[in-house]
Design a protein around this motif. Structure first.
Motif, PDB file in Angstrom:
ATOM      1  N   ALA A  14       0.843  -1.207   0.000  1.00 40.59           N
ATOM      2  CA  ALA A  14       0.000   0.000   0.000  1.00 40.59           C
ATOM      3  C   ALA A  14       0.876   1.255   0.000  1.00 40.59           C
ATOM      4  N   HIS A  15       0.316   2.351  -0.546  1.00 41.08           N
ATOM      5  CA  HIS A  15       1.028   3.634  -0.549  1.00 41.08           C
ATOM      6  C   HIS A  15       1.404   3.986   0.903  1.00 41.08           C
ATOM      7  N   SER A  16       2.616   4.491   1.097  1.00 40.40           N
ATOM      8  CA  SER A  16       3.098   4.760   2.465  1.00 40.40           C
ATOM      9  C   SER A  16       2.192   5.749   3.206  1.00 40.40           C
ATOM     10  N   ARG A  39      -4.028  -2.103  -4.550  1.00 42.04           N
ATOM     11  CA  ARG A  39      -3.033  -2.291  -3.475  1.00 42.04           C
ATOM     12  C   ARG A  39      -3.481  -1.631  -2.167  1.00 42.04           C
ATOM     13  N   ASN A  40      -4.102  -0.435  -2.284  1.00 42.40           N
ATOM     14  CA  ASN A  40      -4.540   0.263  -1.062  1.00 42.40           C
ATOM     15  C   ASN A  40      -5.851  -0.323  -0.528  1.00 42.40           C
ATOM     16  N   ALA A  41      -6.759  -0.644  -1.438  1.00 43.19           N
ATOM     17  CA  ALA A  41      -8.069  -1.166  -1.031  1.00 43.19           C
ATOM     18  C   ALA A  41      -7.914  -2.493  -0.284  1.00 43.19           C
ATOM     19  N   ASP A  55     -12.263   2.919 -10.122  1.00 44.50           N
ATOM     20  CA  ASP A  55     -11.257   3.262 -11.123  1.00 44.50           C
ATOM     21  C   ASP A  55     -11.953   3.259 -12.491  1.00 44.50           C
ATOM     22  N   ALA A  56     -11.443   4.093 -13.410  1.00 47.87           N
ATOM     23  CA  ALA A  56     -12.027   4.163 -14.752  1.00 47.87           C
ATOM     24  C   ALA A  56     -11.539   3.018 -15.631  1.00 47.87           C
ATOM     25  N   ASN A  57     -10.515   2.303 -15.192  1.00 47.35           N
ATOM     26  CA  ASN A  57      -9.909   1.254 -16.022  1.00 47.35           C
ATOM     27  C   ASN A  57     -10.567  -0.100 -15.714  1.00 47.35           C
ATOM     28  N   VAL A  80     -16.215   0.158 -11.614  1.00 45.60           N
ATOM     29  CA  VAL A  80     -15.744   1.068 -12.656  1.00 45.60           C
ATOM     30  C   VAL A  80     -16.496   2.389 -12.480  1.00 45.60           C
ATOM     31  N   TYR A  81     -15.747   3.476 -12.431  1.00 42.99           N
ATOM     32  CA  TYR A  81     -16.362   4.793 -12.197  1.00 42.99           C
ATOM     33  C   TYR A  81     -15.402   5.854 -12.731  1.00 42.99           C
ATOM     34  N   ASP A  82     -15.942   6.835 -13.457  1.00 42.55           N
ATOM     35  CA  ASP A  82     -15.126   7.952 -13.942  1.00 42.55           C
ATOM     36  C   ASP A  82     -15.167   9.069 -12.899  1.00 42.55           C
ATOM     37  N   ILE A  83     -14.038   9.281 -12.240  1.00 47.87           N
ATOM     38  CA  ILE A  83     -13.972  10.270 -11.151  1.00 47.87           C
ATOM     39  C   ILE A  83     -14.334  11.670 -11.654  1.00 47.87           C
ATOM     40  N   ASN A  84     -14.079  11.943 -12.933  1.00 46.81           N
ATOM     41  CA  ASN A  84     -14.406  13.266 -13.479  1.00 46.81           C
ATOM     42  C   ASN A  84     -15.894  13.606 -13.350  1.00 46.81           C
ATOM     43  N   CYS A  85     -16.740  12.591 -13.179  1.00 44.39           N
ATOM     44  CA  CYS A  85     -18.189  12.836 -13.035  1.00 44.39           C
ATOM     45  C   CYS A  85     -18.492  13.634 -11.773  1.00 44.39           C
TER      46      CYS A  85
HETATM   47  C1  LIG Z   1      -0.990   6.176 -10.608  1.00 43.80           C
HETATM   48  S1  LIG Z   1      -2.471   5.245 -10.414  1.00 43.80           S
HETATM   49  C2  LIG Z   1      -2.695   5.384  -8.670  1.00 43.80           C
HETATM   50  C3  LIG Z   1      -3.263   4.137  -8.091  1.00 43.80           C
HETATM   51  C4  LIG Z   1      -3.457   4.112  -6.582  1.00 43.80           C
HETATM   52  N1  LIG Z   1      -4.256   5.217  -6.091  1.00 43.80           N
HETATM   53  C5  LIG Z   1      -2.166   3.993  -5.835  1.00 43.80           C
HETATM   54  O1  LIG Z   1      -1.925   4.746  -4.883  1.00 43.80           O
HETATM   55  O2  LIG Z   1      -1.381   3.122  -6.201  1.00 43.80           O
HETATM   56  C6  LIG Z   1      -3.747   6.331 -11.020  1.00 43.80           C
HETATM   57  C7  LIG Z   1      -5.073   5.596 -11.207  1.00 43.80           C
HETATM   58  O3  LIG Z   1      -6.089   6.548 -11.511  1.00 43.80           O
HETATM   59  C8  LIG Z   1      -6.965   5.973 -12.445  1.00 43.80           C
HETATM   60  N2  LIG Z   1      -7.704   7.053 -13.122  1.00 43.80           N
HETATM   61  C9  LIG Z   1      -7.213   7.988 -13.955  1.00 43.80           C
HETATM   62  N3  LIG Z   1      -8.201   8.781 -14.378  1.00 43.80           N
HETATM   63  C10 LIG Z   1      -9.351   8.341 -13.793  1.00 43.80           C
HETATM   64  C11 LIG Z   1     -10.716   8.745 -13.846  1.00 43.80           C
HETATM   65  N4  LIG Z   1     -11.112   9.781 -14.595  1.00 43.80           N
HETATM   66  N5  LIG Z   1     -11.615   8.065 -13.128  1.00 43.80           N
HETATM   67  C12 LIG Z   1     -11.231   7.002 -12.376  1.00 43.80           C
HETATM   68  N6  LIG Z   1      -9.960   6.563 -12.291  1.00 43.80           N
HETATM   69  C13 LIG Z   1      -9.027   7.222 -12.992  1.00 43.80           C
HETATM   70  C14 LIG Z   1      -6.051   5.183 -13.365  1.00 43.80           C
HETATM   71  O4  LIG Z   1      -6.775   4.198 -14.092  1.00 43.80           O
HETATM   72  C15 LIG Z   1      -5.039   4.597 -12.377  1.00 43.80           C
HETATM   73  O5  LIG Z   1      -5.443   3.332 -11.925  1.00 43.80           O
END
Ligand SMILES: C[S@@+](CC[C@H](N)C(=O)[O-])C[C@H]1O[C@@H](n2cnc3c(N)ncnc32)[C@H](O)[C@@H]1O
Length: 188
Positions: A14-16, A39-41, A55-57, A80-85
């Motif tokens: 997980a992220h530090s 990794r964090n979840a 995540d959008a991916n 799956v979710y687009d955070i920009n929404c």
């Molecule tokens: C560098 S990774 C960070 C992953 C995680 N938060 C971590 O600490 O390891 C950035 C993540 O943001 C997601 N992402 C980018 N744009 C996004 C969006 N509009 N909506 C949802 N997820 C998005 C990417 O698919 C990627 O998995």
């Protein structure tokens, strides 16, 4: 003994800052924004947090979902979710957004943060780690979005800052990259 799921599935630890935040934040309903393959979840889930990971991916979410299924995890949900929404539909005690904001549409970032703040329960926490670009340290990477000096602190005016820094780090190639790191608590 708790199994280290990150290790079992070949994920990075997980992220530090998520690990550090868990010294302060008690297990609660939690949102992991831009969770990638989880990794964090998974880390938070193992500590007893009730996690929604977005995540959008779709491939990243599929991978996390297959781990959830294999391990029969009931407290981690992958979507799956687009955070920009900027239209979260639930309130959380903890929202973590590590190294994700800089990949968003710059014109949506204010709305995304406003939505995070609105969807945080009173006394709840936001964790943000995001690249910056400042006069002293222009960002050497072409992220769609970077924070200006002091911008994140201003945006969270009225919240209690448990941690806030705009430290400069050095990348593998020697380039300097400045990050804003914030753990803030919403007033009750
Ligand atoms: C560098 S990774 C960070 C992953 C995680 N938060 C971590 O600490 O390891 C950035 C993540 O943001 C997601 N992402 C980018 N744009 C996004 C969006 N509009 N909506 C949802 N997820 C998005 C990417 O698919 C990627 O998995």
């Amino acid at each position: 003994m708790t199994v280290d799921l990150n290790n079992r599935y070949g994920l990075n630890p997980a992220h530090s800052e998520v690990v550090d935040a868990c010294n302060i934040v008690e297990p609660c309903d939690t949102l992991d924004m831009g969770c990638s393959n989880g990794r964090n979840a998974l880390y938070l889930g193992q500590l007893g947090f009730n996690v929604v990971a977005i995540d959008a991916n779709p491939s990243a979410i599929d991978m996390l979902q297959s781990i959830i299924n294999q391990e029969s995890l009931t407290n981690v949900k992958a979507q799956v979710y687009d955070i920009n929404c900027a239209s979260l539909d639930k309130d959380y005690g903890f929202i973590a957004c590590t190294v994700t904001l800089m990949f968003l549409d710059p014109v949506r970032v204010n709305a995304v943060i406003a939505d995070m703040q609105a969807r945080t329960l009173p006394g709840g926490y936001n964790l943000i780690v995001c690249a910056m670009s400042t006069e002293e340290h222009p960002c050497p990477v072409r992220f769609p979005f970077t924070l200006n000096a002091g911008q994140l602190r201003e945006t969270y005016e009225g919240w209690e800052f448990i941690k806030y820094n705009e430290d400069v780090g050095t990348m593998h190639n020697g380039a300097q990259l400045q990050f804003a790191t914030m753990l803030a608590r919403k007033p009750r």
